[in-house]
Motif scaffolding. Sequence first.
Motif, PDB file in Angstrom:
ATOM      1  N   GLY A   1      -7.115  12.723  54.945  1.00 12.98           N
ATOM      2  CA  GLY A   1      -6.863  13.716  55.980  1.00 12.98           C
ATOM      3  C   GLY A   1      -6.129  14.956  55.525  1.00 12.98           C
ATOM      4  O   GLY A   1      -5.705  15.751  56.367  1.00 12.98           O
ATOM      5  N   TYR A   2      -5.983  15.178  54.229  1.00  7.51           N
ATOM      6  CA  TYR A   2      -5.272  16.373  53.770  1.00  7.51           C
ATOM      7  C   TYR A   2      -5.777  16.825  52.403  1.00  7.51           C
ATOM      8  O   TYR A   2      -6.373  16.060  51.641  1.00  7.51           O
ATOM      9  CB  TYR A   2      -3.766  16.120  53.691  1.00  7.51           C
ATOM     10  CG  TYR A   2      -3.360  15.173  52.584  1.00  7.51           C
ATOM     11  CD1 TYR A   2      -3.105  15.627  51.292  1.00  7.51           C
ATOM     12  CD2 TYR A   2      -3.248  13.809  52.824  1.00  7.51           C
ATOM     13  CE1 TYR A   2      -2.753  14.750  50.270  1.00  7.51           C
ATOM     14  CE2 TYR A   2      -2.894  12.924  51.822  1.00  7.51           C
ATOM     15  CZ  TYR A   2      -2.648  13.401  50.546  1.00  7.51           C
ATOM     16  OH  TYR A   2      -2.313  12.530  49.536  1.00  7.51           O
ATOM     17  N   CYS A   3      -5.509  18.103  52.113  1.00  5.66           N
ATOM     18  CA  CYS A   3      -5.769  18.671  50.788  1.00  5.66           C
ATOM     19  C   CYS A   3      -4.610  19.613  50.470  1.00  5.66           C
ATOM     20  O   CYS A   3      -4.239  20.447  51.302  1.00  5.66           O
ATOM     21  CB  CYS A   3      -7.089  19.434  50.770  1.00  5.66           C
ATOM     22  SG  CYS A   3      -7.559  20.083  49.134  1.00  5.66           S
ATOM     23  N   VAL A   4      -4.014  19.449  49.291  1.00  3.73           N
ATOM     24  CA  VAL A   4      -2.974  20.363  48.829  1.00  3.73           C
ATOM     25  C   VAL A   4      -3.524  21.152  47.652  1.00  3.73           C
ATOM     26  O   VAL A   4      -4.277  20.625  46.834  1.00  3.73           O
ATOM     27  CB  VAL A   4      -1.677  19.624  48.448  1.00  3.73           C
ATOM     28  CG1 VAL A   4      -1.062  18.959  49.651  1.00  3.73           C
ATOM     29  CG2 VAL A   4      -1.931  18.591  47.356  1.00  3.73           C
ATOM     30  N   GLN A   5      -3.161  22.427  47.561  1.00  2.00           N
ATOM     31  CA  GLN A   5      -3.696  23.290  46.514  1.00  2.00           C
ATOM     32  C   GLN A   5      -2.674  24.357  46.155  1.00  2.00           C
ATOM     33  O   GLN A   5      -1.835  24.726  46.971  1.00  2.00           O
ATOM     34  CB  GLN A   5      -5.002  23.962  46.954  1.00  2.00           C
ATOM     35  CG  GLN A   5      -5.000  24.584  48.339  1.00  2.00           C
ATOM     36  CD  GLN A   5      -5.228  23.576  49.447  1.00  2.00           C
ATOM     37  OE1 GLN A   5      -6.018  22.648  49.292  1.00  2.00           O
ATOM     38  NE2 GLN A   5      -4.543  23.741  50.561  1.00  2.00           N
ATOM     39  N   GLY A   6      -2.770  24.832  44.918  1.00  2.00           N
ATOM     40  CA  GLY A   6      -1.856  25.876  44.494  1.00  2.00           C
ATOM     41  C   GLY A   6      -2.307  26.531  43.217  1.00  2.00           C
ATOM     42  O   GLY A   6      -3.091  25.977  42.448  1.00  2.00           O
ATOM     43  N   ASN A   7      -1.817  27.740  43.003  1.00  2.00           N
ATOM     44  CA  ASN A   7      -2.100  28.473  41.769  1.00  2.00           C
ATOM     45  C   ASN A   7      -0.864  29.276  41.389  1.00  2.00           C
ATOM     46  O   ASN A   7       0.009  29.511  42.223  1.00  2.00           O
ATOM     47  CB  ASN A   7      -3.325  29.387  41.930  1.00  2.00           C
ATOM     48  CG  ASN A   7      -3.127  30.425  43.019  1.00  2.00           C
ATOM     49  OD1 ASN A   7      -2.596  31.506  42.787  1.00  2.00           O
ATOM     50  ND2 ASN A   7      -3.552  30.088  44.251  1.00  2.00           N
ATOM     51  N   LEU A   8      -0.787  29.645  40.146  1.00  2.00           N
ATOM     52  CA  LEU A   8       0.395  30.304  39.599  1.00  2.00           C
ATOM     53  C   LEU A   8       1.636  29.438  39.796  1.00  2.00           C
ATOM     54  O   LEU A   8       2.728  29.940  40.068  1.00  2.00           O
ATOM     55  CB  LEU A   8       0.610  31.684  40.216  1.00  2.00           C
ATOM     56  CG  LEU A   8       0.080  32.885  39.427  1.00  2.00           C
ATOM     57  CD1 LEU A   8       0.257  34.169  40.220  1.00  2.00           C
ATOM     58  CD2 LEU A   8       0.791  33.013  38.080  1.00  2.00           C
ATOM     59  N   LEU A   9       1.453  28.123  39.670  1.00  2.48           N
ATOM     60  CA  LEU A   9       2.548  27.188  39.847  1.00  2.48           C
ATOM     61  C   LEU A   9       3.248  26.896  38.528  1.00  2.48           C
ATOM     62  O   LEU A   9       2.730  27.202  37.449  1.00  2.48           O
ATOM     63  CB  LEU A   9       2.027  25.867  40.444  1.00  2.48           C
ATOM     64  CG  LEU A   9       1.306  25.945  41.783  1.00  2.48           C
ATOM     65  CD1 LEU A   9       0.890  24.546  42.236  1.00  2.48           C
ATOM     66  CD2 LEU A   9       2.175  26.615  42.834  1.00  2.48           C
ATOM     67  N   VAL A  10       4.415  26.255  38.619  1.00  3.12           N
ATOM     68  CA  VAL A  10       5.141  25.856  37.405  1.00  3.12           C
ATOM     69  C   VAL A  10       4.414  24.737  36.693  1.00  3.12           C
ATOM     70  O   VAL A  10       4.627  24.490  35.505  1.00  3.12           O
ATOM     71  CB  VAL A  10       6.577  25.424  37.751  1.00  3.12           C
ATOM     72  CG1 VAL A  10       7.366  26.587  38.302  1.00  3.12           C
ATOM     73  CG2 VAL A  10       6.581  24.259  38.747  1.00  3.12           C
ATOM     74  N   GLY A  11       3.560  24.007  37.399  1.00  3.59           N
ATOM     75  CA  GLY A  11       2.807  22.875  36.855  1.00  3.59           C
ATOM     76  C   GLY A  11       2.245  22.074  38.008  1.00  3.59           C
ATOM     77  O   GLY A  11       2.222  22.537  39.153  1.00  3.59           O
ATOM     78  N   HIS A  12       1.812  20.846  37.729  1.00  4.66           N
ATOM     79  CA  HIS A  12       1.218  20.019  38.773  1.00  4.66           C
ATOM     80  C   HIS A  12       2.251  19.406  39.716  1.00  4.66           C
ATOM     81  O   HIS A  12       1.907  18.914  40.808  1.00  4.66           O
ATOM     82  CB  HIS A  12       0.401  18.884  38.144  1.00  4.66           C
ATOM     83  CG  HIS A  12       1.226  17.945  37.313  1.00  4.66           C
ATOM     84  ND1 HIS A  12       2.010  16.958  37.859  1.00  4.66           N
ATOM     85  CD2 HIS A  12       1.387  17.859  35.967  1.00  4.66           C
ATOM     86  CE1 HIS A  12       2.622  16.290  36.892  1.00  4.66           C
ATOM     87  NE2 HIS A  12       2.275  16.823  35.742  1.00  4.66           N
TER      88      HIS A  12
END
Length: 225
Positions: free
Chosen positions: A111-122
Amino acid sequence: MTFSIVARCPRTKQVGIAAVTAVPAVGKLLTWAYPRTGAIATQAWINPYLGHDGITKLREGLDAKQALDAVVLQDPDRDIRQVGIVDGQGNVAGWTGSKTSKWAGHITGPGYCVQGNLLVGHEPLHAMRDAFEADDGAPLAERLLTAIEAGEATGGDRRGANSATVYVIDTEVYPLWDLRVDDHKHPLKEVRRLYHVFEELVVPHIVRLPKRDDPHGQPEPQALA
């Protein structure tokens, strides 16, 4: 430039998005949702039509993956986009283009999706996932906010944070929750403060407003004085 979560509550069927970024006004173009249909976060080098057209596809009956495939396929610059989708049944899908700024990625769960870019890491995405899953009995808005707070606590956007949003749709096309901090040194602290204000003073009023199947709503006595 951003990390976010899209999610559906199986108990209430609410859908929503929460996000944080290092530039102003993350909530203006990133958040897209429609009642009982789904929610979309479009980020990296934002193409707002991925959100607009994605919601249209969901309303036409496509599931999250089908809608994502359709909108990504028609975008010639898909390699610099990032998208997360949850549909009205809780199916999820994510896209991280091969040319989005590192570190970039997404994680899907029930029921969810998390996403990111330009992050410090995973680490921020894992922290968001864990925080969201930790209390599935809490209101969706609270779970979304807790998730992005956890992401920020583990480093988040490597350039810092400037704006944040929590956006939740219930049964109506207007939002139940629409928290936005657009230019602030500590946007998540301000969103948390506003969360408590809305919880006490705003949301109880919103749930009494007219609805499609109840055009009268539940007027408060003082409103009729």
